[in-house]
Every structure is written in C-alpha cells, then in structure tokens.
Design a protein around this motif. Structure first.
Motif, PDB file in Angstrom:
ATOM      1  N   GLY A  45       0.836  -1.212   0.000  1.00  0.00           N
ATOM      2  CA  GLY A  45       0.000   0.000   0.000  1.00  0.00           C
ATOM      3  C   GLY A  45       0.864   1.253   0.000  1.00  0.00           C
ATOM      4  O   GLY A  45       0.518   2.276  -0.602  1.00  0.00           O
TER       5      GLY A  45
ATOM      6  N   MET B  60      -2.366  -9.291  -3.425  1.00  0.00           N
ATOM      7  CA  MET B  60      -1.143 -10.086  -3.336  1.00  0.00           C
ATOM      8  C   MET B  60      -1.402 -11.545  -3.732  1.00  0.00           C
ATOM      9  O   MET B  60      -0.665 -12.121  -4.521  1.00  0.00           O
TER      10      MET B  60
ATOM     11  N   ARG C  36      -0.882   0.155 -11.765  1.00  0.00           N
ATOM     12  CA  ARG C  36      -0.827  -1.226 -11.278  1.00  0.00           C
ATOM     13  C   ARG C  36       0.243  -2.016 -12.042  1.00  0.00           C
ATOM     14  O   ARG C  36       0.965  -2.816 -11.472  1.00  0.00           O
TER      15      ARG C  36
ATOM     16  N   ARG D 247     -13.454   3.863   0.547  1.00  0.00           N
ATOM     17  CA  ARG D 247     -12.284   3.134   0.052  1.00  0.00           C
ATOM     18  C   ARG D 247     -12.623   1.673  -0.236  1.00  0.00           C
ATOM     19  O   ARG D 247     -12.173   1.100  -1.220  1.00  0.00           O
TER      20      ARG D 247
ATOM     21  N   GLY E 295      -1.218  -6.365   1.192  1.00  0.00           N
ATOM     22  CA  GLY E 295      -1.836  -5.515   0.178  1.00  0.00           C
ATOM     23  C   GLY E 295      -3.293  -5.838  -0.056  1.00  0.00           C
ATOM     24  O   GLY E 295      -4.033  -6.175   0.881  1.00  0.00           O
ATOM     25  N   ARG E 296      -3.709  -5.711  -1.334  1.00  0.00           N
ATOM     26  CA  ARG E 296      -5.105  -5.988  -1.681  1.00  0.00           C
ATOM     27  C   ARG E 296      -5.204  -7.126  -2.696  1.00  0.00           C
ATOM     28  O   ARG E 296      -6.192  -7.836  -2.740  1.00  0.00           O
TER      29      ARG E 296
ATOM     30  N   ARG F  53       0.773   9.231   4.860  1.00  0.00           N
ATOM     31  CA  ARG F  53      -0.368   8.711   5.645  1.00  0.00           C
ATOM     32  C   ARG F  53      -1.443   9.767   5.874  1.00  0.00           C
ATOM     33  O   ARG F  53      -2.348   9.550   6.678  1.00  0.00           O
TER      34      ARG F  53
HETATM   35  O1   DC Z   1      -3.013  -0.526   2.520  1.00  0.00           O
HETATM   36  P1   DC Z   1      -3.078   0.983   2.292  1.00  0.00           P
HETATM   37  O2   DC Z   1      -4.252   1.634   2.952  1.00  0.00           O
HETATM   38  O3   DC Z   1      -1.794   1.655   2.646  1.00  0.00           O
HETATM   39  O4   DC Z   1      -3.293   1.125   0.704  1.00  0.00           O
HETATM   40  C1   DC Z   1      -3.426   2.361   0.065  1.00  0.00           C
HETATM   41  C2   DC Z   1      -4.275   2.208  -1.190  1.00  0.00           C
HETATM   42  O5   DC Z   1      -3.579   1.449  -2.156  1.00  0.00           O
HETATM   43  C3   DC Z   1      -5.614   1.510  -0.970  1.00  0.00           C
HETATM   44  O6   DC Z   1      -6.683   2.384  -1.243  1.00  0.00           O
HETATM   45  C4   DC Z   1      -5.667   0.372  -1.934  1.00  0.00           C
HETATM   46  C5   DC Z   1      -4.417   0.460  -2.729  1.00  0.00           C
HETATM   47  N1   DC Z   1      -3.689  -0.798  -2.781  1.00  0.00           N
HETATM   48  C6   DC Z   1      -3.936  -1.619  -3.851  1.00  0.00           C
HETATM   49  O7   DC Z   1      -4.775  -1.306  -4.688  1.00  0.00           O
HETATM   50  N2   DC Z   1      -3.236  -2.770  -3.984  1.00  0.00           N
HETATM   51  C7   DC Z   1      -2.338  -3.127  -3.060  1.00  0.00           C
HETATM   52  N3   DC Z   1      -1.666  -4.253  -3.215  1.00  0.00           N
HETATM   53  C8   DC Z   1      -2.092  -2.311  -1.939  1.00  0.00           C
HETATM   54  C9   DC Z   1      -2.807  -1.148  -1.819  1.00  0.00           C
END
Ligand code: DC
Length: 219
Positions: free
Chosen positions: A35, A131, A108, A178, A128-129, A90
């Motif tokens: 992130g 991974m 991405r 979000r 992450g989101r 942050r």
């Molecule tokens: O985990 P975080 O809140 O620091 O992530 C910040 C933004 O990045 C969140 O809105 C989603 C995106 N993100 C993503 O799309 N893919 C990831 N692997 C990590 C974060």
C-alpha cells in the motif's frame, strides 16, 4: 526450513499492517507494505501536479520514479528518488488519492513488476489488496484478513486521532468509500484468492491472529 512467500490481503483497517509486521518478525522474514507503494505514487502525483485520471501523464510519472524500501535503525522506510517519504504518505488526502490512483491500470502495471522483483527471494510477508490474487498467485500461503466495517473504522480512528482532525464518523465514511473503490475497480479488485485462508479479526487480538497464522504455517 523452506523459505516461504506469504501474502496478507484485506480491506483497510483489518489489522494487516500490525499483523504482517508481527508475523514477519516472528519468522525472521522481510515485511513489504505494498500500500505504501501506491501511496508513494499518489504523493509524487500530488507534488508534480499529475492528473490522477490521465493515463499518459501517470505513465510518464511512473517512468521517473525510483522506489526502494530501506531498513533504517531497524525500521522499514520508503524512499522515493532518494528521499525518505515514509512520514508523508499517511495523510487523509494521500490516502484517498492512493485509492483513486490504484484503480489506474498503468500504475498497477508499473508496481506489479516492482513487487514481483521484491518477492523473488521469498522469505517475505507481503501485505496488500491483490497479493494472493494477482501479484503472487503461487504464494506459499495466502491469508485474507477481514473485520466488520465499524471495528475497522474504530481501529483506524485510534491510529490517526492524535495527528488528524477527522471524527470517527468521517473515518468510517472514508473506510466505506475506500472499500467501495478498492473492491469494485475493474483491475485487481479486493477479494480473497480462492485458496486464501480467511480470518475475521473482529474479536481477535493481534497476538491471536498471529498465532492462528503461525498454526497454519506450521501445518
Ligand atoms: O493498505 P493501504 O491503505 O496503505 O493502501 C493504500 C491504497 O492502495 C488503498 O486504497 C488500496 C491500494 N492498494 C492496492 O490497490 N493494492 C495493493 N496491493 C495495496 C494497496
């Protein structure tokens, strides 16, 4: 013991960061906060006045970025073109901008290569989101950490209240916005990988979540 690549995905405020750090410490592994990479691109876009909805501009921006995680005095710091930006990514503004920017395919794609390079040596916990779904579909172990929206908002509020004027309700709304952004985007939406172990942390302490993960790893 075999070196593993472990992924932890989940929505904002589910406790991924604390848990991932603790798990990495416990295993003697690297911890990678992906992130932070999206936040770094957002910070760069803001600083340079890049239009976050313009792919050509974003592509040009990414081409000029050099991102590196460095351990400074036992703490993981993120450097952008040689500058330590850890303390600047942050804010509420960068948080929302990172969410917007993370839906753009060019961003991405740029970060995909970087993350896979970081994962080559294994012995790492990647947070992450996407991974487990996109970046490391062959990860050795995948976790998806979740919690109720209210619990996540409360946790995030506790984290930011000393540095932010946001109320709990505002933090709650930001989290919902979000969640919507992150899980409805076309590319790499937030969702558990089919082979992920889903853990609901609503009623669990950090130590309990880590123990649960370790028990799966041992298994
Ligand atoms: O985990 P975080 O809140 O620091 O992530 C910040 C933004 O990045 C969140 O809105 C989603 C995106 N993100 C993503 O799309 N893919 C990831 N692997 C990590 C974060």
């Amino acid at each position: 013991m075999k070196k593993l690549l472990i992924t932890i995905d989940g929505p904002a405020g589910a406790g991924k960061t604390t848990v991932s750090r603790a798990l990495a410490d416990r295993l003697g592994y690297r911890y990678i906060d992906t992130g932070a990479l999206y936040r770094a691109v957002a910070l760069a876009a803001k600083t340079r006045g890049t239009n976050p909805k313009n792919d050509a501009e974003l592509k040009g921006l990414c081409a000029e970025l050099e991102l590196a995680f460095v351990i400074v005095e036992a703490e993981l710091r993120l450097f952008l073109n040689g500058e330590d930006i850890t303390d600047h990514i942050r804010t509420a503004e960068i948080t929302m901008l990172a969410s917007t920017i993370s839906a753009r395919p060019v961003v991405r794609e740029y970060l995909l290569d970087l993350q896979r390079t970081l994962g080559k040596e294994k012995a790492a916990v990647f947070e992450g989101r996407d991974m487990g779904t996109v970046v490391f579909p062959d990860a050795d172990l995948k976790f998806f950490l979740d919690a109720t929206t209210r619990t996540r908002a409360l946790r995030r509020y506790d984290e930011v209240k000393s540095q932010s004027t946001q109320t709990l309700e505002e933090v709650d709304l930001d989290i919902q916005r979000r969640d919507r952004n992150d899980s409805t985007r076309e590319l790499a939406p937030l969702k558990p990988a089919q082979d992920a172990i889903v853990i609901d942390s609503t009623d669990l302490s950090v130590a309990e979540v880590v123990e649960l993960m370790v028990s799966h790893i041992v298994e």
